[in-house]
Design an enzyme around this catalytic site. Structure first.
Site, short mmCIF file in Angstrom:
data_model
loop_
_atom_site.label_atom_id
_atom_site.label_comp_id
_atom_site.label_asym_id
_atom_site.label_seq_id
_atom_site.Cartn_x
_atom_site.Cartn_y
_atom_site.Cartn_z
N CYS A 1 -31.60 29.65 70.79
CA CYS A 1 -31.16 28.60 71.71
C CYS A 1 -32.02 28.57 72.97
O CYS A 1 -32.09 27.56 73.66
CB CYS A 1 -29.69 28.78 72.08
SG CYS A 1 -29.38 30.18 73.21
N HIS B 1 -23.75 51.21 68.02
CA HIS B 1 -22.67 50.56 67.26
C HIS B 1 -23.06 50.33 65.79
O HIS B 1 -22.17 50.07 64.97
CB HIS B 1 -22.30 49.22 67.88
CG HIS B 1 -21.63 49.33 69.21
ND1 HIS B 1 -20.57 50.17 69.45
CD2 HIS B 1 -21.88 48.69 70.40
CE1 HIS B 1 -20.19 50.05 70.71
NE2 HIS B 1 -20.97 49.17 71.31
N HIS C 1 -26.08 35.09 76.94
CA HIS C 1 -26.25 36.30 76.14
C HIS C 1 -26.48 37.49 77.07
O HIS C 1 -27.55 37.61 77.67
CB HIS C 1 -27.44 36.15 75.18
CG HIS C 1 -27.30 35.00 74.23
ND1 HIS C 1 -26.43 35.01 73.17
CD2 HIS C 1 -27.91 33.80 74.20
CE1 HIS C 1 -26.51 33.87 72.52
NE2 HIS C 1 -27.40 33.11 73.13
N CYS D 1 -32.35 34.83 71.43
CA CYS D 1 -31.64 33.79 70.68
C CYS D 1 -32.51 32.55 70.58
O CYS D 1 -33.24 32.19 71.51
CB CYS D 1 -30.31 33.46 71.34
SG CYS D 1 -29.32 32.26 70.42
N CYS E 1 -23.70 28.69 71.42
CA CYS E 1 -24.91 28.17 72.05
C CYS E 1 -25.79 27.40 71.07
O CYS E 1 -26.87 26.95 71.43
CB CYS E 1 -25.71 29.31 72.67
SG CYS E 1 -26.37 30.47 71.45
#
Length: 570
Positions: free
Chosen positions: A167, A302, A173, A165, A250
């Site tokens: 951030c 997924h 995470h 990420c 975040c």
């Protein structure tokens, strides 16, 4: 006149003397030249003799040195459990320092009789004053080859670590780079990486990705600003304008509330994960490797053909299965998904394909656990009806599912169906978020690392042992490291002690004290445990006294349930 004649005679004599001097000098020069040539020939001959002698000594030394190395490896590996690297290397690498002495024969002992410590750097039992040949001689029966060993394959690439990420804070995470870093380090610490064949990962091509995902999905999430320069700008302009991102709590960027997006690195990491699983599956299917374990991220099960979700962008296992079908003409593929979340993407890809049997064991809770799919009623459609099997756990976490339930489901559902299907290759979506240690929102179950090891060995009895595990979920670092270590050990054929609880070929029965009420199995007559009906609920040896069924309970359960198996999921 007389004086002039004398002068001429004297001049003539001087000329003759001068000529004689020149003649002597030339003769002396010729003699000296011949002497020099003779000396040079003698020196060259002596050097040739010396070189021949040195080659003979060097060959003798290298043979004894290789033999000594071989004995040293066997001895000290057994005594101190010293982990050595590839034996095809000319020198041993060891993790511990220890002192040794070596006394050889044929004049070598004096040179090697000095005590020298072996360090982590490349070392040799020979003295540094001796020169070993560049290519070591191999012992009888020992082959030095650049071909990969027929063993378990491992694949990992540091480019997958860059998917983080923006951030910069991984604490918020659960799917972060430390997951695969920790696993890779654990395999090294335990000496398992040295026993495996590490293969180079690669990025999946856009064509490979499109065997499962739509072109739009591939261009949206499989390209970055750098490689988009090579693509059709007109097509990309319309597609990229449809991308939608969300601002995460975040202050980073994601494609949904869970799945982060890094414009520079996410596409590369996702393609690297997919391509690495494809490469490993190909090596195993072609017989170049015995089996394999892919330490990859981000996960993939997924991701459906047109949407990323649940930390996933490209369905690595599904892409590998499709490529095995298209390029190697593999006729029957079994996909086992033991991630605690249902692999909705994999199910959707193969829902109508009778050549791919998809079997998932997951927490379902009547559709209230992410992603909400995976009902037992979802069995496939069209030609694929009956080739989609969902073992959907319900009942929440009161109590949480553990070894007993997973092993019972494997014995009575997964393995009988898989054996009848008789696959050519087995692919495993190996998520470890069902392991003990993962928080309730991300799992909450209590499956042990030993249980995952046992499940792996069960699957190795299929498809001639051609089994490939690809990391999916699992967010507790200790749990995923333990489970990965156990599975790689199983793939290598390393026997694990099971503390007396691994008589799971006998069925797990309903324990009246826990009142789960949704799983029933018959008992089997089997010797062991006081000569009674062999029943184990999967507790450790120290817990048996308080948890093992009483004689009366065993008798009652076996009397009522010893007929046929009844497996009922509420």
């Amino acid at each position: 006149m007389e004086q002039r004649r004398r002068e001429q005679e004297q001049h003539k004599k001087q000329q003759e003397l001068q000529q004689l001097k020149h003649k002597d000098k030339s003769q002396q020069s010729a003699v000296a030249s011949s002497l020099v040539k003779q000396k040079l020939q003698e020196v060259i001959l002596n050097k040739q003799k010396q070189a021949a002698l040195e080659r003979t000594n060097s060959n003798t030394l290298s043979t004894s040195t290789m033999a000594y190395r071989y004995l040293l490896k066997r001895k000290y590996t057994k005594m101190w459990n010293v982990h050595t690297h590839d034996t095809s290397e000319p020198n041993l690498k060891v993790k511990h320092n220890f002192v040794f002495s070596y006394i050889g024969g044929g004049g070598v002992g004096s040179a090697l009789g000095v005590h020298r410590p072996l360090s982590r750097t490349q070392s040799s039992p020979a003295s540094t004053s001796l020169t070993l040949p560049e290519k070591p001689l191999s012992l009888p029966g020992q082959e030095v080859s650049s071909k990969p060993r027929f063993t378990t394959g491992l694949v990992y690439d540091s480019q997958m670590l860059k998917h983080q990420c923006t951030c910069g804070d991984n604490s918020s995470h659960p799917e972060h780079a430390g997951r695969i870093q920790s696993i890779w380090s654990r395999l090294q610490e335990r000496g398992l990486r040295g026993q495996c064949e590490s293969i180079r990962g690669r990025k999946a091509t856009l064509e490979e990705l499109q065997s499962v995902h739509t072109e739009k999905h591939v261009l949206l999430y499989g390209t970055n600003p750098l490689n988009r320069l090579k693509l059709d700008n007109r097509k990309l302009a319309g597609i990229l304008s449809q991308r939608m991102f969300v601002m995460l709590p975040c202050r980073g960027v994601g494609v949904d509330n869970d799945t982060i997006w890094n414009e520079s690195h996410t596409s590369t990491a996702s393609r690297m994960a997919a391509g690495s699983v494809v490469e490993l599956a190909f090596r195993v299917a072609k017989g170049e490797l015995k089996n394999g374990f892919a330490v990859v991220r981000p996960p993939g099960h997924h991701a459906d053909p047109s949407n990323p979700m649940g930390f996933c962008y490209f369905n690595s296992v599904a892409i590998a299965a499709r490529q095995l079908q298209h390029k190697l003409s593999v006729s029957k593929i079994l996909i086992v998904d033991w991630d605690v979340h249902h692999g909705n993407g994999t199910q959707e890809v193969f829902y109508s394909d009778p050549n791919v049997l998809y079997m998932s064991l997951h927490r379902y809770d009547d559709g209230n656990f992410f992603p909400g799919s995976g009902s037992p009623a979802e069995v496939g459609s069209g030609a694929g009806e009956g080739f989609n099997v969902n073992v959907a756990w319900t009942g929440g976490l009161d109590p949480p599912m553990g070894d007993a339930e997973y092993l019972a489901a494997f014995r009575t559902v997964v393995m009988p169906i898989a054996q009848e299907f008789s696959p050519d290759v087995v692919l495993v979506s190996a998520g470890f978020d069902a392991a003990e240690g993962n928080p309730a929102p991300l799992g909450g179950y209590k499956v042990s690392a030993k249980c995952f090891s046992f499940l792996t060995r069960q699957l190795m009895s299929l498809a001639g042992g051609r089994v490939v595990l690809a990391l999916e979920g699992g967010h507790d670092l200790t749990a995923i490291c333990d489970a990965s270590e156990a599975c790689v050990s199983a793939l290598l054929g390393i026997q694990v002690r099971h503390a007396g609880i691994w008589t799971f070929c006998v069925c797990v029965l309903q324990d009246k004290r826990r009142r789960r009420g949704n799983i029933y199995f018959s008992a089997e007559r089997r010797p062991g445990f006081c000569g009674m009906w062999g029943i184990s609920r999967g507790f450790e040896r120290s817990d048996r006294r308080g948890n093992f069924p009483t004689h009366r309970e065993v008798w009652e359960i076996s009397r009522h349930l010893q007929s046929a198996i009844r497996f009922k999921l509420n």
